[in-house]
Write an enzyme that holds these catalytic residues in place. Structure first.
Site, PDB file in Angstrom:
ATOM      1  N   SER A  94     -36.727  31.611   6.251  1.00 30.80           N
ATOM      2  CA  SER A  94     -38.175  31.416   6.236  1.00 30.80           C
ATOM      3  C   SER A  94     -38.584  30.173   5.456  1.00 30.80           C
ATOM      4  O   SER A  94     -38.199  29.072   5.797  1.00 30.80           O
ATOM      5  CB  SER A  94     -38.849  32.673   5.689  1.00 30.80           C
ATOM      6  OG  SER A  94     -40.255  32.513   5.671  1.00 30.80           O
ATOM      7  N   ASP A 237     -44.809  27.720   8.140  1.00 31.11           N
ATOM      8  CA  ASP A 237     -43.661  27.714   7.235  1.00 31.11           C
ATOM      9  C   ASP A 237     -42.394  27.467   8.070  1.00 31.11           C
ATOM     10  O   ASP A 237     -42.480  27.263   9.284  1.00 31.11           O
ATOM     11  CB  ASP A 237     -43.604  29.011   6.414  1.00 31.11           C
ATOM     12  CG  ASP A 237     -43.329  30.236   7.267  1.00 31.11           C
ATOM     13  OD1 ASP A 237     -43.755  30.260   8.439  1.00 31.11           O
ATOM     14  OD2 ASP A 237     -42.695  31.188   6.774  1.00 31.11           O
ATOM     15  N   ASP A 239     -39.931  29.140   9.367  1.00 30.24           N
ATOM     16  CA  ASP A 239     -39.599  29.939  10.551  1.00 30.24           C
ATOM     17  C   ASP A 239     -40.855  30.330  11.334  1.00 30.24           C
ATOM     18  O   ASP A 239     -40.779  31.133  12.271  1.00 30.24           O
ATOM     19  CB  ASP A 239     -38.779  31.177  10.177  1.00 30.24           C
ATOM     20  CG  ASP A 239     -39.561  32.192   9.378  1.00 30.24           C
ATOM     21  OD1 ASP A 239     -40.557  31.797   8.738  1.00 30.24           O
ATOM     22  OD2 ASP A 239     -39.188  33.380   9.375  1.00 30.24           O
ATOM     23  N   ASP A 241     -43.511  32.154  11.119  1.00 31.41           N
ATOM     24  CA  ASP A 241     -44.204  33.431  11.289  1.00 31.41           C
ATOM     25  C   ASP A 241     -45.565  33.382  10.590  1.00 31.41           C
ATOM     26  O   ASP A 241     -46.351  34.310  10.695  1.00 31.41           O
ATOM     27  CB  ASP A 241     -43.360  34.632  10.813  1.00 31.41           C
ATOM     28  CG  ASP A 241     -42.846  34.502   9.406  1.00 31.41           C
ATOM     29  OD1 ASP A 241     -43.084  33.459   8.765  1.00 31.41           O
ATOM     30  OD2 ASP A 241     -42.189  35.454   8.936  1.00 31.41           O
TER      31      ASP A 241
HETATM   32 MG    MG Z   1     -41.694  32.857   7.247  1.00 34.32          MG
END
Ligand code: MG
Length: 457
Positions: A94, A237, A239, A241
């Protein structure tokens, strides 16, 4: 092994080829098929290698593997469900610093592995229970190159595409050198936006800025939105999400404001329903959804907890104040690109600017503080915290996560951090000075509690 968001470790220390091989093998032991296992990664320097280690281990255990490449975490979750996979494994850390990487397990419904699955995987790992197949049972490894477009089509089916395309919104997109590079520009193009990208080369050294989308890290985006005269700026961010926004004046919009705005719009469209959010979230959410028949269901902190509670409560919308939002009509996962599309939808349908939409929300002020507390004293301190609170004045006390006390002025929440030796204090009121006063008083109280316990020890 599993934290609140899967496994995150430093590459080359705990996160070795051996560790990842054994862990993937343990997952294969727990879920041996019959469907394919989807393997995808973020854009970190070690992700291509670790992705192949995972694929190899699963194949050797006899599973059919579908490699889906570099994609945002929510895009991989979406594809696990769409492809009717037995599970997904995502190589990602992440927003963590570049030296980290990790693994996240995805169940067939697209949600993170349940705690039960995680415990079964840990037990298989600890017991060295791995499947060893002969040469004629080795799983096939295939590639799926349609993951990005399948996911973007899914998002497009949930917004008013024609209306958005007519507006030709001007957008500055900051990909934070992460996985959103392969999906968010595609989404903006499909929605007819005139857009420019920042940090849109996937690079696991994060040369643009640290991959956590905080206000400090997004000064480049803020400047660009001001210079370009854009309708808004958005950043993901590593990744993707999460999505955080900058308004048309180049002002960073706090995550709780977007959470509140999209909670209201979702409940309005839905004709009522439940919003699922952790105890740290603003009272503004309950206030804006009440007129449309909406109610709030509070949970402990952590997005997998919110996703699971949305499933149980049949929640329409959920999320946290850090920019991680979940739209039940799309999927029960935090989704940065879906958040971006919904903000575009609201801008177009309301005919207002982002700063106007935010200014019209109830004027709550959420203040956050941190107080140092050694992990050894954590439980002892927690037991004494209710005594620090003005319970004579309290209308409600909740111990769902930490201790939260509601008074006529607002509320205060004290909870230990899951990962650091600190207590986090959240205080909210309709008046900034009052919120700051409540937070300050509580911070002082916890500080002196810790000092007296350390003195006694
Ligand atoms: Mg994330």
């Amino acid at each position: 092994m599993f934290g609140t968001n899967g496994i995150r470790e430093v590459v080359g220390q705990k996160l070795t080829v051996r560790f990842v091989t054994d862990l993937a093998s343990a997952v294969a032991y727990v879920h041996p098929g019959p469907g394919p296992a989807v393997v995808g990664t973020d854009a970190r320097t070690s992700s291509p290698a670790l992705g192949r280690v995972v694929s190899g281990a699963l194949s050797m255990a006899g599973l059919k593997v579908l490699e889906i490449g570099v994609l945002p975490t929510p895009a991989i979750q979406y594809n696990v469900k769409a492809l009717r996979a037995t599970f997904g494994l995502i190589v990602t850390a992440s927003h963590n610093p570049p030296e980290f990487n990790g693994l996240k397990g995805i169940a067939p419904d697209g949600l993170e592995f349940t705690k039960e699955t995680e415990r079964a995987v840990e037990a298989a790992y600890a017991g060295g229970k791995f499947l060893a197949q002969p040469y004629d049972r080795i799983g096939e490894i295939g590639q799926d190159t349609q993951g990005a477009s399948r996911y973007v089509e899914g998002i497009l089916s949930r917004v008013s595409g024609d209306a958005i395309r007519k507006r030709k919104l001007r957008v500055v997109l900051d990909c934070s050198n992460g996985a959103s590079v392969v999906t968010s520009p595609m989404l903006l193009a499909r929605l007819g936006a005139r857009y420019v990208t920042l940090n849109a080369n996937p690079d696991g050294t994060f040369p643009g800025h640290n991959s956590e989308p905080t206000e400090d890290n997004l000064q480049g985006l803020v400047q660009y939105v001001r210079t370009a005269g854009a309708d808004f700026g958005v950043a993901h961010d590593g990744d993707a999400d999460r999505a955080v926004f900058v308004d048309e004046r180049g002002v960073y919009v706090p995550g709780e404001k977007i959470l509140t705005l999209l909670a209201r719009e979702t409940i309005k469209l839905n004709g009522g329903g439940t919003v699922v959010t952790p105890v740290t979230s603003s009272d503004a959410v309950a206030e804006v959804i009440a007129p449309y028949g909406g109610k709030v269901h509070f949970t402990r902190v952590g997005s997998p907890v919110v996703s699971r509670a949305m499933q149980e409560q049949k929640g329409a919308f959920g999320g946290e104040e850090n920019g991680g939002l979940i739209f039940a009509d799309h999927q029960l996962a935090r989704d940065g690109a879906m958040s971006l599309a919904r903000v575009m939808d609201v801008l177009v349908s309301s005919g207002r600017t982002l700063s106007q939409l935010v200014a019209d929300l109830p004027p709550y002020h959420l203040v956050k503080r941190k107080v140092r507390c050694p992990i050894a004293l954590r439980e002892k301190v927690l037991a004494e915290i209710p005594a620090l609170m003005d319970r004579g004045n309290a209308s409600e006390v909740s111990t769902l996560d930490g201790v939260k006390v509601r008074t006529p002025e607002g509320w205060v929440l004290v909870r230990p951090s899951g990962t650091e030796p600190i207590y986090r204090i959240f205080a909210e009121s309709r008046d900034r000075k009052t919120a700051e006063g409540i937070a300050e008083k509580m911070a002082k109280g916890v500080e002196s509690l810790v000092a007296s316990m350390e003195g006694a020890a």
